[in-house]
Write a protein that holds these residues in place. Structure first.
Motif, PDB file in Angstrom:
ATOM      1  N   PRO A  45      40.700  50.819  33.833  1.00 43.13           N
ATOM      2  CA  PRO A  45      42.163  50.844  33.953  1.00 43.13           C
ATOM      3  C   PRO A  45      42.836  49.468  33.877  1.00 43.13           C
ATOM      4  CG  PRO A  45      41.158  51.221  36.110  1.00 43.13           C
ATOM      5  CD  PRO A  45      40.043  51.151  35.106  1.00 43.13           C
ATOM      6  N   LEU A  46      42.066  48.407  33.823  1.00 43.95           N
ATOM      7  CA  LEU A  46      42.657  47.068  33.843  1.00 43.95           C
ATOM      8  C   LEU A  46      43.115  46.643  32.450  1.00 43.95           C
ATOM      9  CD1 LEU A  46      40.155  45.228  36.213  1.00 43.95           C
ATOM     10  CD2 LEU A  46      42.341  46.292  36.787  1.00 43.95           C
ATOM     11  N   PRO A  47      44.246  45.954  32.361  1.00 44.50           N
ATOM     12  CA  PRO A  47      44.773  45.521  31.062  1.00 44.50           C
ATOM     13  C   PRO A  47      44.122  44.220  30.589  1.00 44.50           C
ATOM     14  CG  PRO A  47      46.291  44.881  32.786  1.00 44.50           C
ATOM     15  CD  PRO A  47      45.164  45.624  33.458  1.00 44.50           C
ATOM     16  N   VAL A  48      42.844  44.303  30.224  1.00 42.44           N
ATOM     17  CA  VAL A  48      42.102  43.120  29.779  1.00 42.44           C
ATOM     18  C   VAL A  48      41.469  43.401  28.420  1.00 42.44           C
ATOM     19  CG1 VAL A  48      41.670  42.235  32.114  1.00 42.44           C
ATOM     20  CG2 VAL A  48      40.038  43.817  31.085  1.00 42.44           C
ATOM     21  N   ASP A  92      38.495  43.334  25.416  1.00 38.58           N
ATOM     22  CA  ASP A  92      37.064  43.639  25.370  1.00 38.58           C
ATOM     23  C   ASP A  92      36.242  42.378  25.613  1.00 38.58           C
ATOM     24  OD1 ASP A  92      37.501  46.322  24.913  1.00 38.58           O
ATOM     25  OD2 ASP A  92      37.239  46.182  22.739  1.00 38.58           O
ATOM     26  N   GLU A  93      36.703  41.259  25.092  1.00 32.99           N
ATOM     27  CA  GLU A  93      35.992  39.992  25.300  1.00 32.99           C
ATOM     28  C   GLU A  93      35.941  39.644  26.788  1.00 32.99           C
ATOM     29  OE1 GLU A  93      36.351  35.262  24.111  1.00 32.99           O
ATOM     30  OE2 GLU A  93      37.726  36.709  23.231  1.00 32.99           O
ATOM     31  N   TRP A  94      37.048  39.853  27.501  1.00 30.74           N
ATOM     32  CA  TRP A  94      37.118  39.583  28.937  1.00 30.74           C
ATOM     33  C   TRP A  94      36.123  40.488  29.674  1.00 30.74           C
ATOM     34  CZ3 TRP A  94      37.874  41.627  33.687  1.00 30.74           C
ATOM     35  CH2 TRP A  94      38.299  40.775  34.701  1.00 30.74           C
ATOM     36  N   ARG A  95      36.135  41.776  29.318  1.00 37.45           N
ATOM     37  CA  ARG A  95      35.218  42.740  29.947  1.00 37.45           C
ATOM     38  C   ARG A  95      33.761  42.353  29.697  1.00 37.45           C
ATOM     39  NH1 ARG A  95      38.295  47.527  30.968  1.00 37.45           N
ATOM     40  NH2 ARG A  95      40.205  47.443  29.745  1.00 37.45           N
ATOM     41  N   PHE A  96      33.457  42.002  28.445  1.00 41.39           N
ATOM     42  CA  PHE A  96      32.094  41.628  28.096  1.00 41.39           C
ATOM     43  C   PHE A  96      31.629  40.420  28.896  1.00 41.39           C
ATOM     44  CE2 PHE A  96      29.133  38.994  25.701  1.00 41.39           C
ATOM     45  CZ  PHE A  96      28.074  39.871  25.559  1.00 41.39           C
ATOM     46  N   ALA A 125      39.810  44.204  42.793  1.00 39.16           N
ATOM     47  CA  ALA A 125      40.726  43.653  41.799  1.00 39.16           C
ATOM     48  C   ALA A 125      42.041  43.330  42.491  1.00 39.16           C
ATOM     49  CB  ALA A 125      40.952  44.649  40.667  1.00 39.16           C
ATOM     50  N   THR A 126      42.592  42.179  42.135  1.00 37.55           N
ATOM     51  CA  THR A 126      43.891  41.753  42.657  1.00 37.55           C
ATOM     52  C   THR A 126      44.757  41.368  41.465  1.00 37.55           C
ATOM     53  OG1 THR A 126      43.258  39.424  42.802  1.00 37.55           O
ATOM     54  CG2 THR A 126      42.775  40.810  44.731  1.00 37.55           C
ATOM     55  N   GLY A 127      45.929  40.887  41.726  1.00 35.49           N
ATOM     56  CA  GLY A 127      46.798  40.412  40.657  1.00 35.49           C
ATOM     57  C   GLY A 127      46.235  39.198  39.950  1.00 35.49           C
ATOM     58  N   ARG A 128      45.308  38.523  40.591  1.00 33.54           N
ATOM     59  CA  ARG A 128      44.716  37.310  40.021  1.00 33.54           C
ATOM     60  C   ARG A 128      43.505  37.600  39.132  1.00 33.54           C
ATOM     61  NH1 ARG A 128      42.622  31.972  43.311  1.00 33.54           N
ATOM     62  NH2 ARG A 128      42.248  30.744  41.458  1.00 33.54           N
ATOM     63  N   GLY A 129      42.722  38.624  39.500  1.00 38.89           N
ATOM     64  CA  GLY A 129      41.518  38.916  38.734  1.00 38.89           C
ATOM     65  C   GLY A 129      40.597  39.855  39.473  1.00 38.89           C
ATOM     66  N   VAL A 130      39.327  39.771  39.130  1.00 34.96           N
ATOM     67  CA  VAL A 130      38.302  40.660  39.690  1.00 34.96           C
ATOM     68  C   VAL A 130      37.293  39.828  40.464  1.00 34.96           C
ATOM     69  CG1 VAL A 130      36.350  42.148  39.055  1.00 34.96           C
ATOM     70  CG2 VAL A 130      38.561  42.439  37.934  1.00 34.96           C
ATOM     71  N   THR A 131      36.890  40.373  41.605  1.00 35.01           N
ATOM     72  CA  THR A 131      35.833  39.751  42.409  1.00 35.01           C
ATOM     73  C   THR A 131      34.696  40.749  42.564  1.00 35.01           C
ATOM     74  OG1 THR A 131      37.421  38.414  43.639  1.00 35.01           O
ATOM     75  CG2 THR A 131      35.253  38.720  44.647  1.00 35.01           C
ATOM     76  N   LEU A 132      33.493  40.276  42.309  1.00 30.39           N
ATOM     77  CA  LEU A 132      32.290  41.044  42.581  1.00 30.39           C
ATOM     78  C   LEU A 132      31.525  40.298  43.657  1.00 30.39           C
ATOM     79  CD1 LEU A 132      31.099  41.826  38.944  1.00 30.39           C
ATOM     80  CD2 LEU A 132      32.293  43.355  40.514  1.00 30.39           C
ATOM     81  N   CYS A 133      31.131  41.017  44.694  1.00 26.07           N
ATOM     82  CA  CYS A 133      30.396  40.423  45.806  1.00 26.07           C
ATOM     83  C   CYS A 133      29.044  41.124  45.898  1.00 26.07           C
ATOM     84  CB  CYS A 133      31.195  40.588  47.089  1.00 26.07           C
ATOM     85  SG  CYS A 133      30.486  39.733  48.480  1.00 26.07           S
ATOM     86  N   PHE A 134      27.992  40.366  45.633  1.00 30.19           N
ATOM     87  CA  PHE A 134      26.618  40.866  45.670  1.00 30.19           C
ATOM     88  C   PHE A 134      26.007  40.482  47.016  1.00 30.19           C
ATOM     89  CE2 PHE A 134      27.719  40.176  41.320  1.00 30.19           C
ATOM     90  CZ  PHE A 134      27.000  41.065  40.553  1.00 30.19           C
ATOM     91  N   GLU A 144      33.837  35.607  40.541  1.00 30.89           N
ATOM     92  CA  GLU A 144      35.232  35.917  40.248  1.00 30.89           C
ATOM     93  C   GLU A 144      35.538  35.633  38.795  1.00 30.89           C
ATOM     94  OE1 GLU A 144      38.080  33.948  42.763  1.00 30.89           O
ATOM     95  OE2 GLU A 144      36.878  34.310  44.554  1.00 30.89           O
ATOM     96  N   LYS A 145      36.322  36.513  38.201  1.00 28.22           N
ATOM     97  CA  LYS A 145      36.848  36.287  36.856  1.00 28.22           C
ATOM     98  C   LYS A 145      38.339  36.542  36.931  1.00 28.22           C
ATOM     99  CE  LYS A 145      36.170  36.717  32.041  1.00 28.22           C
ATOM    100  NZ  LYS A 145      36.315  35.294  31.783  1.00 28.22           N
ATOM    101  N   TRP A 146      39.086  35.542  36.559  1.00 33.24           N
ATOM    102  CA  TRP A 146      40.546  35.633  36.643  1.00 33.24           C
ATOM    103  C   TRP A 146      41.128  36.202  35.366  1.00 33.24           C
ATOM    104  CZ3 TRP A 146      40.274  29.850  38.168  1.00 33.24           C
ATOM    105  CH2 TRP A 146      39.751  29.738  39.454  1.00 33.24           C
ATOM    106  N   PHE A 147      42.264  36.860  35.532  1.00 33.06           N
ATOM    107  CA  PHE A 147      42.979  37.356  34.369  1.00 33.06           C
ATOM    108  C   PHE A 147      43.572  36.170  33.629  1.00 33.06           C
ATOM    109  CE2 PHE A 147      43.775  41.103  37.321  1.00 33.06           C
ATOM    110  CZ  PHE A 147      42.714  41.829  36.823  1.00 33.06           C
ATOM    111  N   SER A 148      43.639  36.267  32.334  1.00 31.28           N
ATOM    112  CA  SER A 148      44.245  35.191  31.537  1.00 31.28           C
ATOM    113  C   SER A 148      45.722  35.066  31.852  1.00 31.28           C
ATOM    114  CB  SER A 148      44.061  35.483  30.043  1.00 31.28           C
ATOM    115  OG  SER A 148      42.703  35.615  29.736  1.00 31.28           O
TER     116      SER A 148
END
Length: 139
Positions: free
Chosen positions: A27-30, A32-36, A68-77, A134-138
């Motif tokens: 559902p995120l507006p990113v 394919d390159e960002w997702r990859f 996910a926030t307005g800034r980007g995505v965080t994954l915590c392992f 973390e990966k931030w939205f452009s």
């Protein structure tokens, strides 16, 4: 849909991790390159945990939490394996990626994570490793 997934410490866990992450990112507006790039960093992080912290012991587990926030995505392992050597991360941050031997069996994954994630940190304590990616939205 759950915001976390628990996986066995086996390389076969990479496929369900990638599928789960794809559902979270859909559902995120990113692009394919960002997702990859996030998927690559996430799978490399999981591979390091599986191989080096948990020694491919499928009886052991690790957890991945998504937010996910307005800034980007965080994954915590989170895992209860061997601690990540802080000196290795420090060295990887200062080494040039092109200095890495392409035929080396180990070492490229950490470089790829650092290349594609905006934040990568590992904290150890109380018998747990917490790895944050973390990966931030452009902008």
């Amino acid at each position: 849909m759950s915001s976390e997934i628990v996986l066995p410490a086996a390389l076969t866990s990479l496929t369900p991790l990638a599928e789960w992450l794809a559902q979270k990112l859909a559902p995120l507006p990113v692009t394919d390159e960002w997702r990859f790039s996030l998927d690559l960093a996430a799978c490399e992080t999981a591979t390091n945990i599986i191989r080096h912290a948990l020694h491919e012991d499928a009886g052991r587990r690790f957890v991945v939490a998504f937010s996910a926030t307005g800034r980007g995505v965080t994954l915590c392992f989170t895992d209860e394996g061997d601690p990540f050597p802080a000196a290795r991360l420090k060295a990887a941050r200062t080494e040039c990626f092109t200095d890495t031997d392409p035929l080396m069996e180990n070492g490229r994954g950490l470089k790829l994570i650092l290349m594609y994630a905006d934040v990568f940190k590992v904290e150890n304590g109380a018998g747990k490793n917490v790895t944050t990616l973390e990966k931030w939205f452009s902008t």
